[in-house]
Design a protein around this motif. Structure first.
Motif: not given
Length: 249
Positions: A18-28, A94-99
């Motif tokens: 069970l992984a920890p939930p992702p930290s929240s970011g700005a809505a959307g 936001a808007g990032s693209n990561t490999d």
């Protein structure tokens, strides 16, 4: 022109964690993550934030792109043939693209490792293309030559280098640091389209003749934002003389 991004993993196996939930970011606010399986001769299961994402992912395949909320997310790899489960944390903006790339270290008998590479999003000038070359192969530090000229030097396993160059056809080779002949990989002929980023990963080992590349292309909009187009090695124009693994192959 070179940079370093390190997120180290050791071992692989199926295990429900069970992984920890992702930290929240700005809505959307969302970004994209692509998981590249560059572990030669293996299949792995992949989970994201504690939930199964893809099973039996083969060498050269990609999982994604997956749209994720901004914040931290946990990626876990489990090797189907056994081993210890491993995981890494990737931070999505936001808007990032990561490999997120699973691969072997420089040491022949070393445990698998993971490095993350963010697509460089800065706008490219007219008639230019961007290339990012990452060293994810089982070899010592290497130099990268483009059109017969050394442009990146002493890149160690897990490191990468990037540059903006004229769009069009180029010849790229990976050589042991300080050498100008007998390349480890290539020369490969690659055609770079204007206003694109070609993400190139050198994988395998020259000791057993398994050296190859995994690559994909991302378009850069005029305002600098990144919109993933398609995941393929064929559009990069690599020479048929050297094996290229298509994603999802």
């Amino acid at each position: 022109m070179s940079g370093r991004v390190v997120a180290v993993l050791t071992g692989l196996v199926v295990l429900a964690v069970l992984a920890p939930p992702p930290s929240s970011g700005a809505a959307g606010a969302r970004g994209s993550v692509q998981i590249v399986q560059a572990l030669p001769g293996q299949t792995v299961d992949v989970s994201l934030d504690g939930k199964p994402l893809e099973s039996r992912v083969r060498e050269g395949a990609i999982v994604g792109p997956v749209k994720l909320a901004a914040g931290r997310h946990v990626v876990m790899f489990s090797e189907n043939s056994g081993g210890q489960p491993v995981r890494t944390t990737v931070t999505v903006r936001a808007g990032s693209n990561t490999d997120v790339v699973l691969h072997r270290p420089a040491a022949v008998s070393g445990a698998p490792v993971v490095h993350s590479y963010s697509t460089p999003r800065k706008a490219v000038g007219p008639g230019k293309a961007r290339v990012l070359v990452a060293h994810t192969a089982t070899v010592a530090p290497a130099d990268v030559r483009v059109d017969g000229r050394t442009v990146f030097t002493n890149i160690a396993n897990g490191e990468y280098a990037q540059a903006d160059i004229p769009a069009g056809k180029h010849r790229v080779a990976l050589l042991p640091t300080g050498q100008t002949s007998e390349p480890i990989l290539g020369p490969l002929e690659v055609e770079l389209a204007a206003r694109t980023v070609t993400m190139v990963y050198a994988v395998g080992s020259p000791r057993n003749g398994s050296m190859k590349v995994i690559a994909h292309v991302v378009h850069i909009a005029a305002d600098g934002t990144v919109v993933p187009d398609r995941i393929t090695t064929g559009s990069a124009g690599f020479a048929a003389l050297f094996p290229v693994i298509p994603f999802g192959g």
